[in-house]
Design a protein around this motif. Structure first.
Motif, PDB file in Angstrom:
ATOM      1  N   PRO A  24      44.266  45.448  31.488  1.00 32.90           N
ATOM      2  CA  PRO A  24      43.467  45.473  32.704  1.00 32.90           C
ATOM      3  C   PRO A  24      42.289  46.430  32.623  1.00 32.90           C
ATOM      4  N   SER A  25      42.349  47.381  31.737  1.00 31.37           N
ATOM      5  CA  SER A  25      41.256  48.339  31.674  1.00 31.37           C
ATOM      6  C   SER A  25      40.238  47.956  30.609  1.00 31.37           C
ATOM      7  N   ARG A  27      37.634  46.310  30.840  1.00 32.75           N
ATOM      8  CA  ARG A  27      36.259  46.513  31.302  1.00 32.75           C
ATOM      9  C   ARG A  27      35.858  47.982  31.251  1.00 32.75           C
ATOM     10  N   LEU A  67      32.076  41.048  33.767  1.00 34.64           N
ATOM     11  CA  LEU A  67      32.370  40.528  35.087  1.00 34.64           C
ATOM     12  C   LEU A  67      32.001  39.051  35.195  1.00 34.64           C
ATOM     13  N   ASP A  77      38.015  38.419  42.035  1.00 39.34           N
ATOM     14  CA  ASP A  77      37.655  39.543  42.896  1.00 39.34           C
ATOM     15  C   ASP A  77      37.783  40.866  42.164  1.00 39.34           C
ATOM     16  N   LEU A  78      37.120  41.858  42.707  1.00 39.97           N
ATOM     17  CA  LEU A  78      36.978  43.129  42.028  1.00 39.97           C
ATOM     18  C   LEU A  78      38.287  43.914  41.966  1.00 39.97           C
ATOM     19  N   ILE A  79      39.208  43.566  42.818  1.00 39.05           N
ATOM     20  CA  ILE A  79      40.466  44.301  42.731  1.00 39.05           C
ATOM     21  C   ILE A  79      41.633  43.347  42.470  1.00 39.05           C
ATOM     22  N   SER A  80      41.331  42.271  41.777  1.00 36.59           N
ATOM     23  CA  SER A  80      42.395  41.304  41.519  1.00 36.59           C
ATOM     24  C   SER A  80      43.424  41.833  40.530  1.00 36.59           C
ATOM     25  N   ASP A  81      43.050  42.913  39.804  1.00 31.58           N
ATOM     26  CA  ASP A  81      44.007  43.490  38.864  1.00 31.58           C
ATOM     27  C   ASP A  81      45.159  44.175  39.589  1.00 31.58           C
ATOM     28  N   LEU A  82      44.904  44.520  40.812  1.00 30.29           N
ATOM     29  CA  LEU A  82      45.900  45.256  41.576  1.00 30.29           C
ATOM     30  C   LEU A  82      47.169  44.430  41.746  1.00 30.29           C
TER      31      LEU A  82
ATOM     32  N   HIS B  95      36.809  48.230  40.295  1.00 33.78           N
ATOM     33  CA  HIS B  95      37.635  48.002  39.106  1.00 33.78           C
ATOM     34  C   HIS B  95      38.400  49.242  38.730  1.00 33.78           C
ATOM     35  N   SER B  98      41.101  49.926  41.085  1.00 33.60           N
ATOM     36  CA  SER B  98      42.223  49.029  40.856  1.00 33.60           C
ATOM     37  C   SER B  98      43.040  49.464  39.654  1.00 33.60           C
ATOM     38  N   ASN B  99      42.347  49.860  38.587  1.00 35.05           N
ATOM     39  CA  ASN B  99      43.048  50.313  37.386  1.00 35.05           C
ATOM     40  C   ASN B  99      43.770  51.632  37.619  1.00 35.05           C
ATOM     41  N   LEU B 136      34.392  43.096  48.239  1.00 37.98           N
ATOM     42  CA  LEU B 136      35.278  43.126  47.069  1.00 37.98           C
ATOM     43  C   LEU B 136      35.152  41.855  46.232  1.00 37.98           C
ATOM     44  N   LYS B 137      34.165  41.053  46.574  1.00 38.27           N
ATOM     45  CA  LYS B 137      33.886  39.826  45.822  1.00 38.27           C
ATOM     46  C   LYS B 137      35.133  38.941  45.718  1.00 38.27           C
ATOM     47  N   ILE B 138      35.781  38.774  46.846  1.00 37.38           N
ATOM     48  CA  ILE B 138      36.978  37.930  46.860  1.00 37.38           C
ATOM     49  C   ILE B 138      36.574  36.549  47.344  1.00 37.38           C
TER      50      ILE B 138
END
Lengths: 571, 159
Positions: A24-25, A27, A67, A77-82, B95, B98-99, B136-138
């Motif tokens: 996940p990291s 990027r 991205l 989405d930007l936090i889809s890794d969550l 990002h 999230s990480n 959040l670009k969802i």
């Protein structure tokens, strides 16, 4: 039990991409440390980060390119890794309104919200019936449910309640308000279907003694029952007693509020063999008799008793004193209780830790009762006295005998002055928190505090005209670690002070009516053996009188001391 | 600054991130992580502890915040400051956020789990679904019918 598995675990078969992105990291890799860190490196001894990142300049561009590649994915989405469990944790920090909005963001969020929601509060109007399946499809892990219906609407009935209970078999807490259409059938099914139900709270419902009994007959795990304004409780020959049913061995807490004929709960109270806490608030009628049967039937495990605005006399208190394990007692606005009753408690309940008394300025509880507490209850940790007028005699005894006294509140006492505060300051070695409200103390008292009570961490001074901001400031500067909370009212005009008296609202939500003051004295003389109906009247007279007192206190502070001897209005 | 004052006496734990960086961390800080605590209890203490799910930059962030969190314990000002940093990070770099949270979750650090969750929660508070998606670009993957149905169901729940 089909749902139990889904309560704690969140299925992994959702459309999140935890596996699609094994690193996940990825990027992150090309970015410089500076760009990432919110905080600069401060202490290299603690964390020696033994690498330097390359090409900080191009990092942003690389990230953007990364991205764009990801944008091909179905959920870029930007936090889809969550992970879902993290997202669920985030949702726990949100209120119901925000959770609702979040549920509309995307499918994954909807799913995570639905599965991680344990509490739900629903508008229980009758037309919710058709939506029940879809609502509980989405929220399949509910353990705390509240159903509330406003007074003007028709509430859900038994059919809906049964349906809900079938969908929420893991319910631990259930609350219903204003659901007047629910009857004993629904209550019985609720208890049958929700085997783990530990707490039931019902208010403004109409199912009466029958509904409660139907519920209790099957509620084998129930630990706490709270009943407020239940309609359908009859008295006299038609009275249906409420018994403990299946909850006899589990029920620990009973709370009854604003009930007519609440005495029909007597057999429940006596039959609950594990009862620890009994709270009775503003219930009409004579409660001495019920409390007396407690002493006969030995509800010995009772640890906590709250009595508020109740017709209960010294006989009732004497009965409670047979609960030798009593640790917490609240006596709030019980005008018939006197020093004798408190003394009987003191003599037998030696484990008493917390005592709250609102004497309602009737002066029936004072030095004598408190002195008995001081002599017999060395474990006292918390003492709250409102509208009680103890002198230095009992205060002295309390401070020297109750070595564990950590929290003390003295409100609206005409007898608590600087001398009493000095006594507290020198003798209360364990005291941590002190609250003084509406007492004739001055800066001198603050001075005494500054030099005493070595363990004091917090002092609150409210509506004490004698204490100036200088006094409070002095205390602050002399005791650096002490939190001092003071409000200044000295400069107010009398009328203004009365009108803006926040405490009136604080105590009873009432406004001032100075002319009613005479009623208070009349009410105080009501004989203790008054009947149920006269007690209701007496109660209202008292509350009006209280209003007068509150208002009056603000008018002339110096004449307040004499109020109990004469009922003439200082204005 | 409890962590620095006893730095001389405290044991140092060596950890290796997924991308091969080696970190030396005070034991008191490392033990904030229940994962590392369990690994130490399983007697990996003398070796370098591998953290296959955490990259160096993220691990660095985790350590920093562990320290910050320890410092702010009784300090309301710092607490506020730390809580407000989340918005910054979420706006500039979701990002990394999230990480970071994922790493904290993996390392099982309760205090930071709550802190990072609070960050996103604060960020989401009061925002409309549309604004959240935008920031959040969802992608909105609901059909209009589904959206209407959810709205209808939401109507029954109290705010």
């Amino acid at each position: 039990m089909g749902q139990s598995a889904s309560t704690s675990s969140i299925p992994s078969s959702l459309n999140r991409r935890d596996n699609s992105n094994p690193n996940p990291s990825r990027r992150m890799k090309n970015r410089s440390t500076d760009e990432i860190s919110v905080v600069p490196i401060e202490d290299s001894r603690i964390c020696s980060y033994q690498s330097s990142d390359e090409d900080g300049e191009d990092a942003a561009a690389a990230a953007v390119a990364d991205l764009d590649l990801d944008a091909v994915d179905d959920c870029p989405d930007l936090i889809s890794d969550l992970p879902d469990e993290c997202l669920a944790h985030v949702f726990q920090f949100l209120g119901a309104g925000d959770r609702k909005r979040c549920s509309l963001v995307c499918r994954r969020w909807l799913q995570v919200d639905g599965q991680s929601r344990h509490r739900l509060s629903l508008d229980a109007r009758s037309d919710i019936l058709i939506s029940i399946p879809s609502i509980f499809d989405r929220f399949d892990s509910i353990s705390k449910l509240a159903l509330k219906c406003d007074r003007r609407s028709v509430s859900i009935g038994d059919e809906a309640l049964v349906l809900i209970s079938l969908r929420c078999k893991n319910l631990a807490r259930f609350k219903i308000r204003g659901c007047r259409e629910i009857a004993e059938v629904g209550m019985a099914e609720l208890a049958r279907n929700c085997r783990n139900l530990k707490k039931l709270s019902c208010g403004s419902c109409s199912f009466g003694a029958r509904g409660i009994n139907a519920f209790l007959d099957h509620a084998a795990a129930l630990e706490e029952l709270s009943v407020k304004r239940l309609r359908g409780l009859t008295d006299g020959a038609a009275m249906e007693p409420i018994g403990p049913g299946a909850a006899a061995s589990t029920l620990k807490t009973i709370c009854l509020k604003e009930l007519y004929n609440g005495q029909c709960f007597e057999s429940l109270i006596l039959g609950a063999k594990s009862l620890k806490t009994l709270k009775l608030f503003r219930c009409s009628g004579d409660w001495d008799r019920v409390l007396e049967s407690i002493s006969v039937d030995q509800v010995a495990g009772l640890r906590e008793v709250h009595l508020e605005r109740l017709q209960v006399s010294d006989c009732g208190l004497a009965a409670i004193s047979s609960c030798l394990d009593l640790e917490i007692l609240h006596l709030v606005k019980t005008p018939e209780c006197t020093n004798a009753g408190l003394t009987s408690i003191a003599e037998r309940c030696k484990l008493l830790r917390k005592l709250h008394i609102d004497g309602w300025k009737t002066n029936r509880i004072g030095d004598e009762g408190l002195a008995a507490i001081a002599r017999r209850c060395p474990n006292l940790q918390e003492l709250v006295l409102i509208g009680v007028n103890p002198t230095s005699h009992s205060i002295g005894l309390l401070t020297s005998n109750c070595r564990n006294l950590e929290r003390l509140a003295l409100c609206n006492s005409e007898t608590i002055g600087d001398a009493e505060i000095s006594c507290i300051a020198t003798k209360c070695l364990a005291l941590r928190k002190l609250c003084i409200k509406g007492c004739p103390v001055s800066d001198q008292g603050m001075e005494a505090l500054a030099g005493g009570c070595p363990n004091l961490v917090k002092v609150k001074v409210k509506k004490c005209r004698g204490v100036t901001s200088e006094g409070a400031e002095w205390l602050r500067s002399n005791r650096g670690s002490l939190a001092v909370n003071l409000d200044i009212i000295a400069a107010m005009e009398p009328q203004e002070a009365g009108a803006s008296d926040g405490e009136a609202q604080e105590i009873g939500g009432e406004q001032q009516y100075p002319s009613l003051i005479k009623q208070r004295t009349a009410a105080a003389d009501v004989p203790s053996s008054s009947s149920s109906s006269s007690s209701r009247r007496c109660r209202s007279a008292f509350s009006k009188a209280k209003i007068g007192l509150l208002a009056r206190r603000n008018f002339v502070a110096s004449t307040i001391k004499r109020w109990s001897q004469s009922n003439s209005n200082p204005q | 600054m409890a962590s620095t004052s006893n730095s001389t006496s405290s044991k140092i734990i060596t950890l290796r991130s997924s991308d091969g960086e080696v970190f030396e961390v005070e034991e008191s800080v490392a033990l904030e992580s229940n994962l590392i605590r369990r690994m130490m209890e399983d007697d990996c203490a003398n070796n370098i502890i591998p953290l296959p799910n955490v990259t160096a930059p993220i691990f660095y962030l985790v350590i920093e915040h562990c320290k910050k969190h320890a410092e702010m314990k009784d300090n309301k000002e710092k607490k506020k400051e730390l809580r407000s940093q989340g918005e910054e990070l979420l706006k500039s770099d979701p990002h990394t956020y999230s990480n970071l949270m994922e790493a904290v979750n993996y390392l099982d650090i309760k205090s930071l789990m709550d802190l990072t969750a609070q960050w996103l929660a604060d960020f989401l508070k009061g925002k409309s679904p549309r604004l959240i998606r935008e920031l959040l670009k969802i992608k909105n993957d609901f059909t209009p019918e589904e959206e209407a149905e959810i709205l209808e169901r939401n109507r029954w729940a109290f705010d």
